[in-house]
Design an enzyme around this catalytic site. Structure first.
Site, mmCIF file in Angstrom:
data_model
loop_
_atom_site.group_PDB
_atom_site.id
_atom_site.type_symbol
_atom_site.label_atom_id
_atom_site.label_comp_id
_atom_site.label_asym_id
_atom_site.label_seq_id
_atom_site.Cartn_x
_atom_site.Cartn_y
_atom_site.Cartn_z
ATOM 1 N N CYS A 69 22.095 0.523 88.213
ATOM 2 C CA CYS A 69 20.683 0.142 88.243
ATOM 3 C C CYS A 69 20.554 -1.383 88.231
ATOM 4 C CB CYS A 69 19.903 0.788 87.109
ATOM 5 S SG CYS A 69 20.705 0.759 85.496
ATOM 6 N N SER A 70 20.191 -1.979 87.106
ATOM 7 C CA SER A 70 19.953 -3.417 87.116
ATOM 8 C C SER A 70 20.256 -4.056 85.767
ATOM 9 C CB SER A 70 18.495 -3.685 87.495
ATOM 10 O OG SER A 70 17.653 -3.004 86.573
ATOM 11 N N CYS A 71 21.187 -3.483 85.000
ATOM 12 C CA CYS A 71 21.508 -4.019 83.676
ATOM 13 C C CYS A 71 21.945 -5.476 83.797
ATOM 14 C CB CYS A 71 22.599 -3.180 83.015
ATOM 15 S SG CYS A 71 22.060 -1.478 82.758
HETATM 16 FE FE FE Z 1 21.677 -1.135 85.048
#
Ligand code: FE
Length: 216
Positions: free
Chosen positions: A122-124
């Site tokens: 995702c976008s951690c």
């Molecule tokens: Fe993520």
């Protein structure tokens, strides 16, 4: 996006293109405003709390924090050891921590090892030291390709690595957030910690750029 302090001649990355039309951006802004009104109306959030949060991420939390960590590590060998050993605690020494930075790991670039960070799922991203992630970091293209062909992706960012440099890709997770400790650039030997911090770009701490000292 550029932090305005670090310019270089690398070709523009295809990942930095704006993928939204003006109409789509306006529609998103409108939708966000309506959502905010609705949440305020329902008493679920206070408008001044939201404003404060936005102000925090606009002014107080961002790559300038990570840059201070990097500059300290470059100038204080014992700090660097602590940082590589227990990044969360060492970063907290400088006053940075909290949400999305509870478990930090710092990986060091050297002449033979280059580190780069992604969240393939995702976008951690490590908010306390880098702020909010750039759009390209969240793009499917970056997330899916970096783990498979990091050298090709880095080249598109304008970063060409010699064949004998080992590339290490670090995949962030809900638990662990990575920060790259870039190499201190040649020609920075006499610079103060404060001036060194100004050299450190966001992209260099994600691992998609190198740092150089501008000579004008
Ligand atoms: Fe993520």
């Amino acid at each position: 996006m550029s932090d305005g302090r670090h310019r270089h001649d690398a070709p523009a990355s295809p990942y930095l293109e704006n993928h939204r039309t003006a109409e789509e951006s306006a529609e998103l802004a409108e939708r966000t405003a309506r959502l905010e009104d609705y949440l305020v109306e329902k008493g679920l959030v206070a408008r001044d709390a939201l404003d404060r949060l936005v102000e925090l991420y606009e002014q107080d939390i961002g790559p300038m924090n990570g840059a201070r960590v990097v500059a300290r590590a470059w100038t204080d060998p014992s700090y660097k050891l602590r940082l590589l050993d227990d990044a969360t605690t060492a970063i907290r020494e400088l006053g940075f921590g909290g949400m999305q930075g509870e478990h930090m790991v710092v990986v060091e670039n050297t002449p033979t090892v280059h580190n780069v960070v992604v969240c393939s799922l995702c976008s951690c991203y490590p908010w306390p030291v880098l702020g909010l992630p750039p759009g390209w970091y969240k793009d499917f293209a970056y997330r899916s390709r970096l783990p498979i062909e990091p050298r090709a992706v880095l080249k598109e960012f304008g970063l060409e690595l010699a064949d004998d440099v080992e590339v290490r890709v670090w995949d962030s997770s809900a638990e662990i957030r990575y920060l790259v400790l870039p190499e201190r650039p040649d020609g920075s030997g006499t610079m103060t910690e404060v001036d060194l911090a100004k050299l450190v770009s966001r992209d260099s701490m994600i691992g998609v750029a190198r740092i150089s000292v501008e000579t004008e």
